[in-house]
Design an enzyme around this catalytic site. Structure first.
Site, PDB file in Angstrom:
ATOM      1  N   ASP A  25       0.799  28.496 -60.378  1.00  0.00           N
ATOM      2  CA  ASP A  25      -0.096  28.640 -59.221  1.00  0.00           C
ATOM      3  C   ASP A  25       0.618  29.325 -58.060  1.00  0.00           C
ATOM      4  O   ASP A  25       0.039  30.160 -57.366  1.00  0.00           O
ATOM      5  CB  ASP A  25      -0.616  27.273 -58.770  1.00  0.00           C
ATOM      6  CG  ASP A  25      -1.603  26.671 -59.766  1.00  0.00           C
ATOM      7  OD1 ASP A  25      -2.077  27.400 -60.669  1.00  0.00           O
ATOM      8  OD2 ASP A  25      -1.898  25.464 -59.647  1.00  0.00           O
ATOM      9  N   ASP A  51      -4.528  35.167 -65.475  1.00  0.00           N
ATOM     10  CA  ASP A  51      -3.542  35.973 -64.753  1.00  0.00           C
ATOM     11  C   ASP A  51      -4.005  37.418 -64.633  1.00  0.00           C
ATOM     12  O   ASP A  51      -3.207  38.335 -64.587  1.00  0.00           O
ATOM     13  CB  ASP A  51      -2.180  35.883 -65.457  1.00  0.00           C
ATOM     14  CG  ASP A  51      -2.236  36.358 -66.902  1.00  0.00           C
ATOM     15  OD1 ASP A  51      -3.346  36.548 -67.435  1.00  0.00           O
ATOM     16  OD2 ASP A  51      -1.170  36.545 -67.509  1.00  0.00           O
TER      17      ASP A  51
END
Length: 122
Positions: A25, A51
């Protein structure tokens, strides 16, 4: 016309698996900030899942897009993420599609995504 870039992190799963999702994160947040500071004011940056990020560059010329891709790669290569006494780094693959105004949105997205996967090939 303009361009759509699809950016996918290389090796991101390894960061999550090795260091945990909090580390992942942190990387995503830093990357989002990095992208936002390396595009034009008229561009749009968004995370499209996992991602993967999309950068929409309306009205951009091919030359402008090429120089932005170089700038983004350079900025990402300089990023380091301190995590539990380790210094993590990431790489990214960027695919692009330069569109006129007639293409359908889904086609533009599909072409940019396909071009990103071509960048991942060794």
């Amino acid at each position: 016309g303009g361009a759509l870039m699809i950016l996918d992190l290389d090796g991101f799963k390894n960061i999550n698996d090795s260091y945990g999702h909090a580390a992942g994160d942190n990387v995503l947040e830093c990357l989002g900030s990095c992208l936002s500071t390396n595009v034009r004011d008229t561009d749009f940056v968004g995370r499209i899942g996992g991602d993967e990020f999309a950068i929409l560059m309306p009205g951009a010329t091919r030359k402008t897009v090429t120089s932005r891709i170089t700038r983004i790669h350079t900025a990402i290569n300089k990023l380091h993420f301190p995590w539990n006494n380790k210094n993590l780094s990431i790489k990214a693959s960027i695919g692009r599609y330069d569109y006129a105004s007639a293409e359908k949105e889904q086609d533009i997205l599909d072409y940019a995504d396909a071009n990103m996967y071509k960048q991942k090939l060794p």
